[in-house]
Design a protein around this motif. Sequence first.
Motif, mmCIF file in Angstrom:
data_model
loop_
_atom_site.group_PDB
_atom_site.id
_atom_site.type_symbol
_atom_site.label_atom_id
_atom_site.label_comp_id
_atom_site.label_asym_id
_atom_site.label_seq_id
_atom_site.Cartn_x
_atom_site.Cartn_y
_atom_site.Cartn_z
ATOM 1 N N ASN A 25 0.859 -1.176 0.000
ATOM 2 C CA ASN A 25 0.000 0.000 0.000
ATOM 3 C C ASN A 25 0.901 1.234 0.000
ATOM 4 O O ASN A 25 1.522 1.565 1.007
ATOM 5 C CB ASN A 25 -0.897 -0.022 1.245
ATOM 6 C CG ASN A 25 -1.908 1.108 1.237
ATOM 7 O OD1 ASN A 25 -1.614 2.213 0.806
ATOM 8 N ND2 ASN A 25 -3.103 0.810 1.729
ATOM 9 N N LYS A 26 0.979 1.899 -1.151
ATOM 10 C CA LYS A 26 1.898 3.028 -1.277
ATOM 11 C C LYS A 26 1.567 4.148 -0.304
ATOM 12 O O LYS A 26 2.453 4.786 0.262
ATOM 13 C CB LYS A 26 1.890 3.550 -2.709
ATOM 14 C CG LYS A 26 2.433 2.562 -3.731
ATOM 15 C CD LYS A 26 2.446 3.166 -5.125
ATOM 16 C CE LYS A 26 3.011 2.160 -6.132
ATOM 17 N NZ LYS A 26 3.035 2.716 -7.504
ATOM 18 N N THR A 27 0.288 4.375 -0.100
ATOM 19 C CA THR A 27 -0.112 5.439 0.825
ATOM 20 C C THR A 27 0.383 5.150 2.238
ATOM 21 O O THR A 27 0.940 6.020 2.916
ATOM 22 C CB THR A 27 -1.645 5.594 0.835
ATOM 23 O OG1 THR A 27 -2.097 5.879 -0.487
ATOM 24 C CG2 THR A 27 -2.061 6.719 1.775
ATOM 25 N N ALA A 28 0.200 3.892 2.661
ATOM 26 C CA ALA A 28 0.641 3.511 4.007
ATOM 27 C C ALA A 28 2.160 3.583 4.132
ATOM 28 O O ALA A 28 2.694 4.094 5.125
ATOM 29 C CB ALA A 28 0.149 2.102 4.330
ATOM 30 N N GLU A 29 2.865 3.080 3.100
ATOM 31 C CA GLU A 29 4.325 3.057 3.162
ATOM 32 C C GLU A 29 4.906 4.472 3.214
ATOM 33 O O GLU A 29 5.787 4.768 4.018
ATOM 34 C CB GLU A 29 4.886 2.308 1.945
ATOM 35 C CG GLU A 29 4.641 0.817 1.959
ATOM 36 C CD GLU A 29 5.568 0.093 2.911
ATOM 37 O OE1 GLU A 29 6.564 0.699 3.353
ATOM 38 O OE2 GLU A 29 5.303 -1.072 3.227
ATOM 39 N N PHE A 30 4.417 5.349 2.343
ATOM 40 C CA PHE A 30 4.956 6.709 2.317
ATOM 41 C C PHE A 30 4.521 7.511 3.541
ATOM 42 O O PHE A 30 5.225 8.422 3.979
ATOM 43 C CB PHE A 30 4.538 7.419 1.027
ATOM 44 C CG PHE A 30 5.358 7.018 -0.163
ATOM 45 C CD1 PHE A 30 6.704 7.353 -0.233
ATOM 46 C CD2 PHE A 30 4.801 6.285 -1.201
ATOM 47 C CE1 PHE A 30 7.475 6.978 -1.329
ATOM 48 C CE2 PHE A 30 5.564 5.903 -2.291
ATOM 49 C CZ PHE A 30 6.905 6.248 -2.360
ATOM 50 N N THR A 31 3.368 7.169 4.081
ATOM 51 C CA THR A 31 2.944 7.818 5.329
ATOM 52 C C THR A 31 3.888 7.453 6.463
ATOM 53 O O THR A 31 4.312 8.312 7.254
ATOM 54 C CB THR A 31 1.508 7.403 5.698
ATOM 55 O OG1 THR A 31 0.618 7.807 4.654
ATOM 56 C CG2 THR A 31 1.081 8.048 7.012
ATOM 57 N N ILE A 32 4.251 6.168 6.538
ATOM 58 C CA ILE A 32 5.197 5.714 7.568
ATOM 59 C C ILE A 32 6.551 6.386 7.382
ATOM 60 O O ILE A 32 7.177 6.846 8.347
ATOM 61 C CB ILE A 32 5.340 4.179 7.515
ATOM 62 C CG1 ILE A 32 4.029 3.513 7.944
ATOM 63 C CG2 ILE A 32 6.487 3.713 8.417
ATOM 64 C CD1 ILE A 32 4.009 2.008 7.755
ATOM 65 N N LEU A 33 6.995 6.465 6.117
ATOM 66 C CA LEU A 33 8.282 7.110 5.844
ATOM 67 C C LEU A 33 8.242 8.586 6.236
ATOM 68 O O LEU A 33 9.170 9.105 6.865
ATOM 69 C CB LEU A 33 8.626 6.964 4.360
ATOM 70 C CG LEU A 33 9.926 7.646 3.900
ATOM 71 C CD1 LEU A 33 11.128 7.069 4.642
ATOM 72 C CD2 LEU A 33 10.104 7.502 2.392
ATOM 73 N N GLY A 34 7.147 9.263 5.875
ATOM 74 C CA GLY A 34 7.023 10.681 6.210
ATOM 75 C C GLY A 34 6.996 10.924 7.707
ATOM 76 O O GLY A 34 7.657 11.837 8.217
ATOM 77 N N LEU A 35 6.239 10.089 8.420
ATOM 78 C CA LEU A 35 6.176 10.227 9.875
ATOM 79 C C LEU A 35 7.525 9.938 10.518
ATOM 80 O O LEU A 35 7.904 10.576 11.505
ATOM 81 C CB LEU A 35 5.102 9.289 10.441
ATOM 82 C CG LEU A 35 3.648 9.651 10.114
ATOM 83 C CD1 LEU A 35 2.700 8.572 10.625
ATOM 84 C CD2 LEU A 35 3.281 11.007 10.704
#
Length: 471
Positions: A25-35
């Motif tokens: 899930n790209k949204t979840a992965e990039f959200t985790i990276l951003g956080l």
Amino acid sequence: MDLNSYNGTNYFIISKFKDEAFDPNKTAEFTILGLSILYFVPSTIYYILNRTNPIIKYRQPRNIIRYYKINCLVNTWINSSLIFSFVNLTFSRYIKIFFMHRLSIFKLQFSEKKKEKIYEKSDQTLKINMIKTKSNLGSLKSSSIEKDSFNFDSFTLDSFNVADPVLYFKRLNSIINRKITFYLVIIPITCLLVYYLFITIKDWDVMMEPCINEIKDLSVPKIVLNGIIFTTSIYLFHQAYYKQKWDKDIKIEYTCFVIISVFCTIVMQFAIRGKFGETILLYRLYIFQLIPITIHNICIMKPIIQILISKLKKKDETLLSEEEFLDRLSDSSFKGQVREIAVQTFCIENLLFFETHRELMNFIIAYYSKRSTLASLNGNNSFENADVLHKSVINPCLHNPFKSIFKPQFEQIYSLYIKEDGIASININSSTLKAIEDQVDNNNFTYLMFNQAAEEVGELLYSNIYPKMSF
């Protein structure tokens, strides 16, 4: 595919199948990276900017973040190696703290014993002064007083005998400055990379495939490392809480590190076996992110929050000035608290030198007071702790020409506290050190030759220890 429909012995096959079939899930992965970036980067920058603050001065955390789905080769050589390296470096830091505490306690016990030696002949000199007349004192042979009692006798430290204190000191320094880095950092990481190279060559086809989690064989080094962390923690907990009595913040930090490391290892094993469901299975690599997150929170977030709170608070009018702080060192209870913090923050030599310098000055004043009334001309018959800040009020007898009968005491203090390779060398400015070295080399001793060093050490005690004290 239902995880529960498989026999427990096939969990590695199941997890591998799930990993291969997983569409991230790209949204979840990039959200985790951003956080992760928001959590680690700004606070780390602020921490570095305030690294000289006493609240965080003795901390050395390290941090990592994870990446979006990549092939197993990159996952192995970047993600897995970074996680292992972070945990390994953090573990080596606590081993280093253990030996630094050992060195600090050694300096304390050794210096106290040597201080007794320093004044053993001094007391003899003072007694002779009380008996002899003024003229006889002037003709005393220096050989009867100047005999050097500053030898490096064996003594007991932590229930074992230190036969050669100088050699013991050098060994501890070698362990702290070189051996820990070599044996607990360079060798383990080198072995890890060699092991990863072997796995990469052996399973090249698998390594080139996309994977969100490391393959089974790559988890072995982490399990071994966490096993070592847990095993050694039994001894280190005893040292931290009972024997050496580490600083409170470091104890909490180490305790959390051990607990979270063991917790992550156990949770990872349960996750691989499908005990927490498919989602946790697929995102199991993030479990080990709890280690850097926890350490970052304790080592960086907590101290900078304390700094921000202290800046928001109004200045406390009850805070002691440097002069008041130094004066209160004459109070045994207050000095005991300072000494405890000095041991925990690895600067006990500063306090010991400050005490020894004051005692030496008072001995010299006592010597002259028995010979004349010069010592009481200005009503100041003793050398107080805060006198290092006020040279104008120092007893005038300390400005007298230097008498050779005091040379052994000054040489011994120089060898122990001032000399760069001394067992309890203090932290003073290079210019101050150079000035004292020149006086010693040129045999140009004066009674106040250590006064500037004592002033600098007093400032260090006030700026580094006082903010950590609680009343």
